[in-house]
Design a protein around this motif. Structure first.
Motif, PDB file in Angstrom:
ATOM      1  N   MET A   1       0.852  -1.200   0.000  1.00 23.22           N
ATOM      2  CA  MET A   1       0.000   0.000   0.000  1.00 23.22           C
ATOM      3  C   MET A   1       0.879   1.239   0.000  1.00 23.22           C
ATOM      4  O   MET A   1       1.928   1.283   0.620  1.00 23.22           O
ATOM      5  N   ALA A   2       0.400   2.232  -0.659  1.00 22.35           N
ATOM      6  CA  ALA A   2       1.151   3.480  -0.731  1.00 22.35           C
ATOM      7  C   ALA A   2       1.155   4.199   0.613  1.00 22.35           C
ATOM      8  O   ALA A   2       0.393   3.875   1.517  1.00 22.35           O
ATOM      9  N   ASP A   3       2.007   5.189   0.723  1.00 20.45           N
ATOM     10  CA  ASP A   3       2.148   5.933   1.970  1.00 20.45           C
ATOM     11  C   ASP A   3       1.138   7.064   2.061  1.00 20.45           C
ATOM     12  O   ASP A   3       1.507   8.209   2.233  1.00 20.45           O
ATOM     13  N   CYS A   4      -0.104   6.736   1.954  1.00 17.99           N
ATOM     14  CA  CYS A   4      -1.140   7.759   2.114  1.00 17.99           C
ATOM     15  C   CYS A   4      -1.575   7.779   3.567  1.00 17.99           C
ATOM     16  O   CYS A   4      -1.904   6.742   4.134  1.00 17.99           O
ATOM     17  N   SER A   5      -1.575   8.962   4.137  1.00 16.68           N
ATOM     18  CA  SER A   5      -1.939   9.087   5.556  1.00 16.68           C
ATOM     19  C   SER A   5      -3.388   9.519   5.734  1.00 16.68           C
ATOM     20  O   SER A   5      -3.783   9.942   6.800  1.00 16.68           O
ATOM     21  N   HIS A   6      -4.182   9.405   4.672  1.00 12.81           N
ATOM     22  CA  HIS A   6      -5.556   9.903   4.721  1.00 12.81           C
ATOM     23  C   HIS A   6      -6.596   8.792   4.614  1.00 12.81           C
ATOM     24  O   HIS A   6      -7.749   9.059   4.339  1.00 12.81           O
TER      25      HIS A   6
ATOM     26  N   ASP B   1      -1.496  13.787  -1.029  1.00 13.17           N
ATOM     27  CA  ASP B   1      -0.187  13.148  -1.218  1.00 13.17           C
ATOM     28  C   ASP B   1       0.194  13.020  -2.689  1.00 13.17           C
ATOM     29  O   ASP B   1       1.330  12.642  -2.999  1.00 13.17           O
ATOM     30  N   GLU B   2      -0.765  13.290  -3.580  1.00 16.81           N
ATOM     31  CA  GLU B   2      -0.569  13.076  -5.011  1.00 16.81           C
ATOM     32  C   GLU B   2      -0.083  11.658  -5.284  1.00 16.81           C
ATOM     33  O   GLU B   2       0.908  11.427  -5.966  1.00 16.81           O
ATOM     34  N   LEU B   3      -0.821  10.728  -4.693  1.00 19.89           N
ATOM     35  CA  LEU B   3      -0.477   9.319  -4.821  1.00 19.89           C
ATOM     36  C   LEU B   3      -1.637   8.562  -5.447  1.00 19.89           C
ATOM     37  O   LEU B   3      -2.791   8.810  -5.119  1.00 19.89           O
ATOM     38  N   MET B   4      -1.280   7.607  -6.314  1.00 24.31           N
ATOM     39  CA  MET B   4      -2.266   6.706  -6.899  1.00 24.31           C
ATOM     40  C   MET B   4      -2.056   5.329  -6.283  1.00 24.31           C
ATOM     41  O   MET B   4      -0.925   4.882  -6.117  1.00 24.31           O
ATOM     42  N   PHE B   5      -3.151   4.685  -5.928  1.00 22.27           N
ATOM     43  CA  PHE B   5      -3.042   3.363  -5.297  1.00 22.27           C
ATOM     44  C   PHE B   5      -4.376   2.654  -5.447  1.00 22.27           C
ATOM     45  O   PHE B   5      -5.365   3.247  -5.883  1.00 22.27           O
TER      46      PHE B   5
ATOM     47  N   GLY C   1     -12.494  19.401   1.168  1.00 22.57           N
ATOM     48  CA  GLY C   1     -11.323  18.870   1.854  1.00 22.57           C
ATOM     49  C   GLY C   1     -11.243  17.363   1.850  1.00 22.57           C
ATOM     50  O   GLY C   1     -10.312  16.785   2.402  1.00 22.57           O
ATOM     51  N   HIS C   2     -12.204  16.702   1.215  1.00 20.63           N
ATOM     52  CA  HIS C   2     -12.149  15.239   1.142  1.00 20.63           C
ATOM     53  C   HIS C   2     -10.959  14.840   0.280  1.00 20.63           C
ATOM     54  O   HIS C   2     -10.877  15.261  -0.879  1.00 20.63           O
ATOM     55  N   PRO C   3     -10.044  14.007   0.809  1.00 26.92           N
ATOM     56  CA  PRO C   3      -8.749  13.840   0.157  1.00 26.92           C
ATOM     57  C   PRO C   3      -8.685  12.803  -0.957  1.00 26.92           C
ATOM     58  O   PRO C   3      -7.826  12.904  -1.830  1.00 26.92           O
ATOM     59  N   ILE C   4      -9.566  11.800  -0.931  1.00 19.81           N
ATOM     60  CA  ILE C   4      -9.336  10.637  -1.801  1.00 19.81           C
ATOM     61  C   ILE C   4     -10.531  10.402  -2.715  1.00 19.81           C
ATOM     62  O   ILE C   4     -11.674  10.375  -2.277  1.00 19.81           O
ATOM     63  N   ILE C   5     -10.223  10.237  -3.994  1.00 16.80           N
ATOM     64  CA  ILE C   5     -11.237   9.853  -4.982  1.00 16.80           C
ATOM     65  C   ILE C   5     -10.841   8.505  -5.567  1.00 16.80           C
ATOM     66  O   ILE C   5      -9.700   8.068  -5.443  1.00 16.80           O
ATOM     67  N   ARG C   6     -11.763   7.889  -6.230  1.00 19.84           N
ATOM     68  CA  ARG C   6     -11.449   6.728  -7.046  1.00 19.84           C
ATOM     69  C   ARG C   6     -12.080   6.933  -8.417  1.00 19.84           C
ATOM     70  O   ARG C   6     -12.982   7.752  -8.594  1.00 19.84           O
TER      71      ARG C   6
END
Ligand SMILES: [Zn+2]
Ligand SMILES: [Zn+2]
Ligand SMILES: [Zn+2]
Length: 91
Positions: A1-6, A82-86, A63-68
């Protein structure tokens, strides 16, 4: 898993059974290219290739951080902070 803290913000893993389209575009009669779902509240918005960029606008406003991706067969998620894709769920 990526280093997303959200990941605590993720309430929804799966898409609803039917996705009508970008909520803002449907309201204004605009068109979109691809659809994204907010994984905190389920908001459906359009991608950054769409004129409205409503998924990003939703992130900015809520402010919701994550989309899919809300595209058929696509499982990836994206964290704006985080500008991360996972992937949150194996396909
Ligand atoms: Zn994150
Ligand atoms: Zn839109
Ligand atoms: Zn949201």
């Amino acid at each position: 898993m990526a280093d997303c803290s959200h990941l605590d913000a993720v309430e929804l893993l799966d898409l609803p059974e039917t996705v009508a389209g970008c909520e803002e575009c449907l309201a204004t009669g605009s068109q979109w290219v691809h659809l994204r779902m907010c994984q905190t509240c389920g908001h459906i918005g359009c991608c950054d290739n769409s004129p409205g960029r409503h998924a990003t606008a939703h992130h900015a406003g809520s402010g919701h951080p994550i989309i899919r991706s809300a595209e058929p067969g696509e499982q990836w998620s994206w964290c704006y902070e985080d500008e991360l894709m996972f992937r949150l769920r194996p396909s």
